[in-house]
Scaffold this active site. Sequence first.
Site, PDB file in Angstrom:
ATOM      1  N   SER A 143     -13.633  11.687  -4.529  1.00 35.04           N
ATOM      2  CA  SER A 143     -13.933  11.405  -3.123  1.00 35.04           C
ATOM      3  C   SER A 143     -14.892  12.469  -2.629  1.00 35.04           C
ATOM      4  CB  SER A 143     -12.624  11.482  -2.318  1.00 35.04           C
ATOM      5  OG  SER A 143     -12.883  11.582  -0.931  1.00 35.04           O
ATOM      6  N   TYR A 156      -4.444  15.177   0.453  1.00 41.15           N
ATOM      7  CA  TYR A 156      -5.511  14.360  -0.137  1.00 41.15           C
ATOM      8  C   TYR A 156      -6.665  15.245  -0.613  1.00 41.15           C
ATOM      9  CZ  TYR A 156      -8.760  10.357  -0.494  1.00 41.15           C
ATOM     10  OH  TYR A 156      -9.634   9.396  -0.939  1.00 41.15           O
TER      11      TYR A 156
HETATM   12  P1  NAD Z   1      -6.683   0.639  -1.730  1.00 45.54           P
HETATM   13  O1  NAD Z   1      -5.526   0.970  -0.870  1.00 45.54           O
HETATM   14  O2  NAD Z   1      -7.473  -0.595  -1.443  1.00 45.54           O
HETATM   15  O3  NAD Z   1      -6.251   0.614  -3.270  1.00 45.54           O
HETATM   16  C1  NAD Z   1      -5.373   1.567  -3.800  1.00 45.54           C
HETATM   17  C2  NAD Z   1      -4.792   1.020  -5.079  1.00 45.54           C
HETATM   18  O4  NAD Z   1      -3.861   1.981  -5.586  1.00 45.54           O
HETATM   19  C3  NAD Z   1      -4.007  -0.275  -4.867  1.00 45.54           C
HETATM   20  O5  NAD Z   1      -4.219  -1.146  -5.952  1.00 45.54           O
HETATM   21  C4  NAD Z   1      -2.564   0.197  -4.838  1.00 45.54           C
HETATM   22  O6  NAD Z   1      -1.631  -0.790  -5.207  1.00 45.54           O
HETATM   23  C5  NAD Z   1      -2.640   1.312  -5.860  1.00 45.54           C
HETATM   24  N1  NAD Z   1      -1.487   2.219  -5.768  1.00 45.54           N
HETATM   25  C6  NAD Z   1      -1.067   2.939  -4.704  1.00 45.54           C
HETATM   26  N2  NAD Z   1       0.080   3.590  -5.015  1.00 45.54           N
HETATM   27  C7  NAD Z   1       0.365   3.288  -6.309  1.00 45.54           C
HETATM   28  C8  NAD Z   1       1.405   3.636  -7.199  1.00 45.54           C
HETATM   29  N3  NAD Z   1       2.406   4.438  -6.835  1.00 45.54           N
HETATM   30  N4  NAD Z   1       1.380   3.118  -8.448  1.00 45.54           N
HETATM   31  C9  NAD Z   1       0.388   2.283  -8.833  1.00 45.54           C
HETATM   32  N5  NAD Z   1      -0.615   1.916  -8.027  1.00 45.54           N
HETATM   33  C10 NAD Z   1      -0.634   2.408  -6.793  1.00 45.54           C
HETATM   34  O7  NAD Z   1      -7.628   1.921  -1.659  1.00 45.54           O
HETATM   35  P2  NAD Z   1      -9.126   2.213  -2.152  1.00 45.54           P
HETATM   36  O8  NAD Z   1      -9.886   2.638  -0.944  1.00 45.54           O
HETATM   37  O9  NAD Z   1      -9.659   1.134  -3.016  1.00 45.54           O
HETATM   38  O10 NAD Z   1      -8.857   3.548  -2.985  1.00 45.54           O
HETATM   39  C11 NAD Z   1      -9.020   3.625  -4.386  1.00 45.54           C
HETATM   40  C12 NAD Z   1      -9.363   5.056  -4.739  1.00 45.54           C
HETATM   41  O11 NAD Z   1     -10.587   5.420  -4.123  1.00 45.54           O
HETATM   42  C13 NAD Z   1      -8.335   6.098  -4.268  1.00 45.54           C
HETATM   43  O12 NAD Z   1      -8.159   7.090  -5.251  1.00 45.54           O
HETATM   44  C14 NAD Z   1      -8.999   6.689  -3.040  1.00 45.54           C
HETATM   45  O13 NAD Z   1      -8.549   7.996  -2.769  1.00 45.54           O
HETATM   46  C15 NAD Z   1     -10.447   6.651  -3.472  1.00 45.54           C
HETATM   47  N6  NAD Z   1     -11.419   6.731  -2.388  1.00 45.54           N
HETATM   48  C16 NAD Z   1     -11.431   5.806  -1.401  1.00 45.54           C
HETATM   49  C17 NAD Z   1     -12.366   5.924  -0.388  1.00 45.54           C
HETATM   50  C18 NAD Z   1     -12.454   4.935   0.720  1.00 45.54           C
HETATM   51  O14 NAD Z   1     -13.161   5.226   1.701  1.00 45.54           O
HETATM   52  N7  NAD Z   1     -11.815   3.790   0.640  1.00 45.54           N
HETATM   53  C19 NAD Z   1     -13.262   6.991  -0.386  1.00 45.54           C
HETATM   54  C20 NAD Z   1     -13.201   7.919  -1.408  1.00 45.54           C
HETATM   55  C21 NAD Z   1     -12.274   7.790  -2.401  1.00 45.54           C
END
Ligand code: NAD
Length: 261
Positions: A143, A156
């Site tokens: 991130s 985080y």
């Molecule tokens: P999201 O909530 O859409 O997806 C998260 C995924 O993780 C889901 O499939 C969920 O079921 C899974 N998950 C959560 N807890 C879990 C567990 N205990 N066991 C198994 N699976 C689990 O979120 P996203 O935005 O797609 O995030 C994905 C990654 O990207 C994360 O690591 C997040 O920190 C990172 N990220 C997101 C952003 C953003 O702006 N959305 C920015 C930077 C980094």
Amino acid sequence: MTLTSKTAVITGSTSGIGLAIARAFAKEGANIVLNGLGDEAEIEKTRAGIETEFGVKAVYSPANMLKADEIEEMVRLGERSFGSVDILVNNAGIQFVSPVEDFPVEKWDQIIAINLTSAFHAIRAAVPGMKARGWGRIINTASAHSLVASPFKSAYVAAKHGIAGLTKTVALEVATHGITVNCISPGYVWTPLVERQIPDTMKARGLTKEQVINDVLLEAQPTKQFVTVDQVASLAVFLCSDAASQMSGANLSMDGGWTAK
Ligand code: NAD
């Protein structure tokens, strides 16, 4: 198609960025191990949809990223189903927003476990097979918060800085085995994870929803636009290509210029 006969495990691929990466890899011909939480029927629809749309095989692992043994079993499922795990994307993640003095201890523990420690468990399960075959790609979804901080996101930011360090360390360890290890550091991507933190940020900062979107989230991003999940997925596909075989240990920003500030 660049990933024919490869198998990819993508954690947290039932939603958001992980799902986009799984679909992009399937489009390139990879067999897929889906993982994540969610409604069983919805997940089955997603899994079957990937198979019919892209003509590959997809299996689902219900591994909870809080549990080391389930994470190891997820990697074994990929190896049993398709013969190998060639690509591992550690992507599952959660967020919680709170001043540090009120940060619930169990939330801290969960975020460190899911956003950081789960990657360690998946990597240690997958690396021996990659080494034996002399080829592997490990991609960690970090991130912008692996490079800079924002207030009220202590767990985080700590976990994401941690995964950037893990990425570099493992990259050095496996460098002579045809395995690359990189992390992608998106800024704000419009996914359920971002949508869900809006109410807490409203509360923590005393702002309206519109103010959170424009003055907190997009304020950080000089382009004033969200990154898309497909843009992140395209970078993941590139990292799996031969063109990227000399990229390792990198932390690749895709954040509309956020961390240039
Ligand atoms: P999201 O909530 O859409 O997806 C998260 C995924 O993780 C889901 O499939 C969920 O079921 C899974 N998950 C959560 N807890 C879990 C567990 N205990 N066991 C198994 N699976 C689990 O979120 P996203 O935005 O797609 O995030 C994905 C990654 O990207 C994360 O690591 C997040 O920190 C990172 N990220 C997101 C952003 C953003 O702006 N959305 C920015 C930077 C980094």
